[in-house]
Enzyme design. Structure first.
Site, PDB file in Angstrom:
ATOM      1  N   PRO A 132      44.282  40.803  -6.512  1.00 11.00           N
ATOM      2  CA  PRO A 132      43.208  40.260  -5.555  1.00 11.00           C
ATOM      3  C   PRO A 132      42.706  38.800  -5.838  1.00 11.00           C
ATOM      4  O   PRO A 132      42.452  38.447  -7.094  1.00 11.00           O
ATOM      5  CB  PRO A 132      42.102  41.219  -5.533  1.00 11.00           C
ATOM      6  CG  PRO A 132      42.166  41.895  -6.998  1.00 11.00           C
ATOM      7  CD  PRO A 132      43.651  41.863  -7.364  1.00 11.00           C
ATOM      8  N   MET A 133      42.864  37.762  -4.944  1.00  9.50           N
ATOM      9  CA  MET A 133      42.398  36.577  -5.324  1.00  9.50           C
ATOM     10  C   MET A 133      41.511  36.075  -4.011  1.00  9.50           C
ATOM     11  O   MET A 133      41.960  35.801  -3.020  1.00  9.50           O
ATOM     12  CB  MET A 133      43.516  35.682  -5.500  1.00  9.50           C
ATOM     13  CG  MET A 133      44.094  35.810  -6.798  1.00  9.50           C
ATOM     14  SD  MET A 133      45.477  34.686  -7.109  1.00  9.50           S
ATOM     15  CE  MET A 133      46.809  35.427  -6.135  1.00  9.50           C
ATOM     16  N   ASN A 169      47.625  42.868 -16.431  1.00 12.19           N
ATOM     17  CA  ASN A 169      47.149  41.603 -15.443  1.00 12.19           C
ATOM     18  C   ASN A 169      46.916  40.402 -16.627  1.00 12.19           C
ATOM     19  O   ASN A 169      46.437  40.644 -17.577  1.00 12.19           O
ATOM     20  CB  ASN A 169      46.342  41.896 -14.619  1.00 12.19           C
ATOM     21  CG  ASN A 169      45.918  40.693 -13.765  1.00 12.19           C
ATOM     22  OD1 ASN A 169      44.541  40.231 -13.928  1.00 12.19           O
ATOM     23  ND2 ASN A 169      46.715  40.127 -13.078  1.00 12.19           N
ATOM     24  N   GLY A 170      47.500  39.193 -16.077  1.00 14.56           N
ATOM     25  CA  GLY A 170      47.176  37.918 -16.755  1.00 14.56           C
ATOM     26  C   GLY A 170      48.340  37.200 -17.370  1.00 14.56           C
ATOM     27  O   GLY A 170      48.986  37.832 -18.158  1.00 14.56           O
ATOM     28  N   ASP A 171      48.604  35.942 -16.822  1.00 10.20           N
ATOM     29  CA  ASP A 171      49.580  35.301 -17.435  1.00 10.20           C
ATOM     30  C   ASP A 171      50.946  35.954 -17.098  1.00 10.20           C
ATOM     31  O   ASP A 171      51.867  35.333 -17.883  1.00 10.20           O
ATOM     32  CB  ASP A 171      49.396  34.878 -18.994  1.00 10.20           C
ATOM     33  CG  ASP A 171      48.250  33.926 -19.282  1.00 10.20           C
ATOM     34  OD1 ASP A 171      47.916  33.546 -18.123  1.00 10.20           O
ATOM     35  OD2 ASP A 171      47.822  34.079 -20.237  1.00 10.20           O
ATOM     36  N   ARG A 204      48.048  34.036 -10.108  1.00 13.97           N
ATOM     37  CA  ARG A 204      48.389  32.811  -9.707  1.00 13.97           C
ATOM     38  C   ARG A 204      49.823  32.314  -9.709  1.00 13.97           C
ATOM     39  O   ARG A 204      50.090  31.432  -9.199  1.00 13.97           O
ATOM     40  CB  ARG A 204      47.588  32.013 -10.913  1.00 13.97           C
ATOM     41  CG  ARG A 204      46.251  31.820 -10.768  1.00 13.97           C
ATOM     42  CD  ARG A 204      45.233  31.726 -11.957  1.00 13.97           C
ATOM     43  NE  ARG A 204      45.582  32.297 -12.854  1.00 13.97           N
ATOM     44  CZ  ARG A 204      45.360  31.975 -14.307  1.00 13.97           C
ATOM     45  NH1 ARG A 204      44.912  30.759 -14.725  1.00 13.97           N
ATOM     46  NH2 ARG A 204      45.886  32.892 -15.291  1.00 13.97           N
ATOM     47  N   LYS A 242      39.272  47.352 -11.484  1.00 15.38           N
ATOM     48  CA  LYS A 242      39.850  46.187 -12.110  1.00 15.38           C
ATOM     49  C   LYS A 242      38.822  45.452 -13.142  1.00 15.38           C
ATOM     50  O   LYS A 242      37.564  45.329 -12.568  1.00 15.38           O
ATOM     51  CB  LYS A 242      40.042  45.147 -10.913  1.00 15.38           C
ATOM     52  CG  LYS A 242      40.628  43.721 -11.662  1.00 15.38           C
ATOM     53  CD  LYS A 242      41.468  43.313 -10.772  1.00 15.38           C
ATOM     54  CE  LYS A 242      42.418  42.122 -11.251  1.00 15.38           C
ATOM     55  NZ  LYS A 242      41.368  40.820 -11.242  1.00 15.38           N
ATOM     56  N   CYS A 246      35.087  39.936 -12.268  1.00 15.47           N
ATOM     57  CA  CYS A 246      34.973  38.719 -11.427  1.00 15.47           C
ATOM     58  C   CYS A 246      33.951  37.944 -12.451  1.00 15.47           C
ATOM     59  O   CYS A 246      32.920  38.456 -13.031  1.00 15.47           O
ATOM     60  CB  CYS A 246      34.486  38.604 -10.138  1.00 15.47           C
ATOM     61  SG  CYS A 246      33.814  37.105  -9.727  1.00 15.47           S
TER      62      CYS A 246
HETATM   63  C1  FMN Z   1      41.197  31.855  -7.183  1.00 19.33           C
HETATM   64  C2  FMN Z   1      41.110  33.231  -7.690  1.00 19.33           C
HETATM   65  C3  FMN Z   1      40.309  34.107  -7.083  1.00 19.33           C
HETATM   66  C4  FMN Z   1      40.202  35.678  -7.584  1.00 19.33           C
HETATM   67  N1  FMN Z   1      39.431  36.471  -6.902  1.00 19.33           N
HETATM   68  C5  FMN Z   1      39.268  37.801  -7.444  1.00 19.33           C
HETATM   69  C6  FMN Z   1      38.883  38.781  -6.561  1.00 19.33           C
HETATM   70  O1  FMN Z   1      38.595  38.507  -5.627  1.00 19.33           O
HETATM   71  N2  FMN Z   1      38.920  40.031  -7.068  1.00 19.33           N
HETATM   72  C7  FMN Z   1      39.698  40.228  -8.509  1.00 19.33           C
HETATM   73  O2  FMN Z   1      39.555  41.110  -8.926  1.00 19.33           O
HETATM   74  N3  FMN Z   1      40.053  39.196  -9.253  1.00 19.33           N
HETATM   75  C8  FMN Z   1      40.035  37.957  -8.683  1.00 19.33           C
HETATM   76  N4  FMN Z   1      40.734  37.032  -9.413  1.00 19.33           N
HETATM   77  C9  FMN Z   1      41.176  37.319 -10.644  1.00 19.33           C
HETATM   78  C10 FMN Z   1      42.811  37.806 -10.375  1.00 19.33           C
HETATM   79  O3  FMN Z   1      43.104  39.031  -9.768  1.00 19.33           O
HETATM   80  C11 FMN Z   1      43.588  37.932 -11.754  1.00 19.33           C
HETATM   81  O4  FMN Z   1      42.881  38.999 -12.273  1.00 19.33           O
HETATM   82  C12 FMN Z   1      43.667  36.581 -12.791  1.00 19.33           C
HETATM   83  O5  FMN Z   1      43.970  35.602 -11.944  1.00 19.33           O
HETATM   84  C13 FMN Z   1      44.571  36.855 -13.849  1.00 19.33           C
HETATM   85  O6  FMN Z   1      45.712  36.941 -13.165  1.00 19.33           O
HETATM   86  P1  FMN Z   1      47.091  35.818 -13.211  1.00 19.33           P
HETATM   87  O7  FMN Z   1      47.105  35.205 -14.712  1.00 19.33           O
HETATM   88  O8  FMN Z   1      48.315  36.505 -12.860  1.00 19.33           O
HETATM   89  O9  FMN Z   1      46.488  34.697 -12.471  1.00 19.33           O
HETATM   90  C14 FMN Z   1      40.988  35.856  -8.918  1.00 19.33           C
HETATM   91  C15 FMN Z   1      41.630  34.754  -9.576  1.00 19.33           C
HETATM   92  C16 FMN Z   1      41.510  33.359  -9.035  1.00 19.33           C
HETATM   93  C17 FMN Z   1      42.636  32.542  -9.616  1.00 19.33           C
END
Ligand code: FMN
Length: 317
Positions: free
Chosen positions: A7-8, A195-197, A220, A134, A95
């Protein structure tokens, strides 16, 4: 390998999710929704109408809530589970944003395990759907408590966990700690999504190897690149994968824009599209000069012309 779209907020709306599902995503989650805001907002309030909207071309979709008052979380979980739109209620315990942790929600719950467990227990009791969590690996380097936290929320009834391998203090910097995710996976009996990276097929394969998880969540890495799901699936299946040609990227960016505008109107649709456009064209030759103009574009026809310029440059060289 099961692949989820993480989720983002401000990004994973129905249009973007639809594109990700089309390209191999197995599960998505809405942007986070405030439990209290949802309960108190008038029914037709745009913010919630948009946050909870779901397209027909989407696959399984979880709805994510945040909050710190067990009563609010319980009521929101009950109502959202009755809507018939979602497959699970996901609770945001990761968050890092100040306005969220300031209200003791999001990753602040990792510092209050009894409250986190109480919220899960109440949501499980009230929801018709499975409740998932999460989380991060802890508040800061000195207080990593992912295993203890994961045990508590699963004992309280969480049906699955997604673990972002960073502390709250790290926000989105540093490297995700996949080893800590492996410890969580070993400690609980529910499915754990790592999750992450995860940025490409190589990092997805490595993350799966280190964590032992059968499910990965991508955030991302999918920005401007919903094809990442297809690329990762191909790698796990030992199949060849070719990146989409520039024409296809541009067509998808325009389709994304058209769908966004059809949904939200030209003004808001274009405002929301700007960031996506920037991500779609990242890495393309000659984009630096066009970026400012793309950022100021107010109509899709203007975007179309700018992208056509990029495409001409690409094919001429
Ligand atoms: C712009 C943005 C908004 C995000 N919003 C949420 C959200 O609403 N809920 C949530 O659980 N995580 C949120 N995250 C975290 C992501 O779900 C994820 O855990 C984090 O980006 C790490 O994963 P990645 O390295 O694949 O980006 C957000 C991340 C970004 C960059």
């Amino acid at each position: 390998m099961h692949l989820a779209l993480a989720p983002m907020a401000g990004i994973t709306d129905q249009v973007f999710r639809g594109l990700c599902f089309e390209k191999g995503c197995d599960l998505a989650t809405t942007e986070m929704v405030s439990a209290q805001g949802f309960l108190t907002a008038p029914k037709d309030r745009n913010a919630y109408r948009f946050l909870l909207a779901r397209q027909e071309n989407e696959g399984p979709l979880a709805v994510q809530i945040f909050g710190s008052v067990p009563e609010h979380m319980e009521m929101a979980a009950a109502r959202l589970s009755e809507m018939g739109l979602f497959c699970a209620i996901d609770i945001n315990m990761g968050c890092p944003a100040q306005k969220v942790v300031g209200g003791q929600s999001g990753s602040a719950l990792m510092k209050d395990i009894p409250l986190a467990a109480e919220i899960v227990k109440r949501c499980v009791r009230a929801s018709l759907l499975p409740v998932t969590v999460k989380m991060r690996i802890g508040w800061d380097e000195e207080s990593i408590n992912a295993v203890e936290f994961a045990k508590a929320v699963t004992d309280a009834g969480a049906a699955a966990l997604t673990v972002h391998g960073r502390t709250r203090k790290q926000q989105y910097s540093g490297k995700a700690n996949w080893e800590e995710i492996a410890k969580v996976r070993e400690a609980v009996s529910v499915p754990v999504t790592a999750n992450g990276d995860i940025w490409d097929a190589a990092s997805a394969l490595e993350c799966a190897k280190v964590t032992g998880c059968a499910s990965l969540a991508i955030g991302r890495g999918a920005l401007g690149n919903p094809w990442l799901f297809r690329e990762i699936k191909a790698a796990f299946n030992g199949e060849a994968y070719e990146k989409p040609p520039f024409e296809e990227i541009m067509e998808t960016a325009l389709r994304h824009g058209r769908e966004m505008i059809a949904w939200k109107g030209e003004k808001s649709g274009m405002l929301e599209m700007r960031k996506h456009l920037g991500w779609y064209v990242t890495g393309q030759r000659g984009v630096a000069k066009l970026r400012t103009r793309l950022n100021l574009a107010t109509s899709l026809s203007e975007v179309e012309q700018l992208l056509a310029t990029l495409l001409r440059r690409e094919t001429e060289e």
